[in-house]
Design a protein around this motif. Structure first.
Motif, short mmCIF file in Angstrom:
data_model
loop_
_atom_site.label_atom_id
_atom_site.label_comp_id
_atom_site.label_asym_id
_atom_site.label_seq_id
_atom_site.Cartn_x
_atom_site.Cartn_y
_atom_site.Cartn_z
N ASP A 1 -13.38 9.20 22.98
CA ASP A 1 -13.96 10.33 23.60
C ASP A 1 -13.00 10.64 25.02
OD1 ASP A 1 -15.61 12.01 25.08
OD2 ASP A 1 -17.13 11.21 24.78
N ARG A 2 -12.26 11.57 24.68
CA ARG A 2 -11.33 12.02 26.08
C ARG A 2 -11.77 12.99 26.78
NH1 ARG A 2 -5.61 12.84 24.58
NH2 ARG A 2 -5.79 10.96 23.50
N GLU A 3 -12.92 13.72 26.38
CA GLU A 3 -13.45 14.62 27.37
C GLU A 3 -13.73 14.33 28.62
OE1 GLU A 3 -16.49 17.67 24.94
OE2 GLU A 3 -16.97 15.65 24.74
N GLY A 4 -14.11 13.15 29.13
CA GLY A 4 -14.59 12.99 30.33
C GLY A 4 -13.30 12.91 31.34
N GLY A 5 -12.14 12.17 30.95
CA GLY A 5 -11.05 12.25 31.76
C GLY A 5 -10.97 10.99 32.85
N THR A 6 -10.10 11.40 33.70
CA THR A 6 -9.77 10.39 34.76
C THR A 6 -10.73 10.53 35.94
OG1 THR A 6 -8.23 11.86 35.93
CG2 THR A 6 -7.56 10.23 34.32
N GLY A 7 -11.50 11.69 36.03
CA GLY A 7 -12.56 11.72 36.95
C GLY A 7 -13.94 12.00 36.50
N ALA A 8 -14.15 11.25 35.37
CA ALA A 8 -15.64 11.38 34.93
C ALA A 8 -16.32 10.99 35.49
CB ALA A 8 -15.49 11.09 33.21
N ASN A 9 -17.79 11.23 35.51
CA ASN A 9 -19.05 10.45 36.39
C ASN A 9 -20.02 10.79 35.76
OD1 ASN A 9 -20.29 13.09 37.79
ND2 ASN A 9 -18.25 13.14 38.01
N PHE A 10 -21.20 9.81 36.12
CA PHE A 10 -22.44 10.10 35.66
C PHE A 10 -23.42 10.28 36.65
CE2 PHE A 10 -20.91 6.93 32.27
CZ PHE A 10 -21.82 7.31 31.34
N VAL A 11 -24.51 11.07 36.79
CA VAL A 11 -25.39 11.29 37.70
C VAL A 11 -26.83 11.08 37.07
CG1 VAL A 11 -26.54 13.01 39.46
CG2 VAL A 11 -23.94 13.24 38.83
N VAL A 12 -27.25 10.01 37.65
CA VAL A 12 -28.74 9.47 37.38
C VAL A 12 -29.77 9.68 38.41
CG1 VAL A 12 -29.43 7.13 36.44
CG2 VAL A 12 -27.20 7.51 36.28
N THR A 13 -30.82 10.14 37.94
CA THR A 13 -31.98 10.33 38.86
C THR A 13 -33.12 9.48 38.37
OG1 THR A 13 -31.47 12.55 38.98
CG2 THR A 13 -33.40 12.08 39.59
N TRP A 14 -33.63 8.68 39.10
CA TRP A 14 -34.92 7.66 38.93
C TRP A 14 -35.82 7.90 40.09
CZ3 TRP A 14 -36.60 4.21 42.53
CH2 TRP A 14 -35.84 3.67 43.41
N ARG A 15 -37.04 7.44 39.54
CA ARG A 15 -38.17 7.43 40.37
C ARG A 15 -38.93 6.27 40.30
NH1 ARG A 15 -40.19 11.02 36.40
NH2 ARG A 15 -42.20 10.45 35.88
#
Length: 167
Positions: free
Chosen positions: A117-131
């Motif tokens: 999966d090359r879509e993300g690239g070198t600067g991919a990231n996750f943003v996770v929200t929790w409570r």
């Protein structure tokens, strides 16, 4: 008569040091409890290496990625409300959660990005929200990036940090 001004100054400073706010964190203090956060977790679905080719670009190695979310609280659960994966340009590629997911005390869950999966690239990231229903130990959010070939593998981690969302 001796000059007592230096002694008084020292006594005042000593007294103030004990009266200083205890809310200041030392390096070995645990982080404060939280009832929820938005976390930014850097990841790399690819990295560049080697020399530039005839088009002026380095070679690219595709990596598999595992996001690990760990509830570090031994007593209380937390609920993941969103796990979003973005590419290098900041474009949302996917939302991993269709509904909130509860992690029990000391529980862990992982989300995966395949190495092709090359879509993300070198600067991919996750943003996770929790409570959580009450303030708890903050979870640990890490990505593990892996490249495997033959009998060898390379792996490294990236740790997330809390951010202020602008919604």
């Amino acid at each position: 008569m001796p000059n007592l001004k230096p002694v008084r100054t020292f006594a005042l400073l000593l007294t103030l040091s004990f009266a200083a706010p205890t809310s200041l964190l030392r390096a070995d203090d645990p982080p404060p409890l939280s009832a929820g956060q938005t976390l930014y977790v850097p990841t790399y679905s690819s990295v560049w290496h080697g020399n530039l080719n005839d088009r002026g670009r380095p070679s690219e190695i595709l990596l598999s990625v595992m996001l690990s979310m760990r509830n570090t609280d031994p007593k209380y659960s937390l609920t993941l409300t969103s796990v979003k994966y973005y590419d290098t340009a900041g474009k949302l590629l996917r939302e991993y959660l269709q509904e909130p997911r509860t992690l029990g005390p000391m529980g862990t869950v992982a989300y995966f990005v395949e190495h092709q999966d090359r879509e993300g690239g070198t600067g991919a990231n996750f943003v996770v929200t929790w409570r959580s229903e009450r303030p708890i130990n903050q979870p640990i959010a890490e990505t593990v990036q892996v490249y495997h070939w033959g009998t060898q593998a390379k792996a490294f981690i990236s740790r997330g940090q809390a951010i202020h969302p602008h919604e």
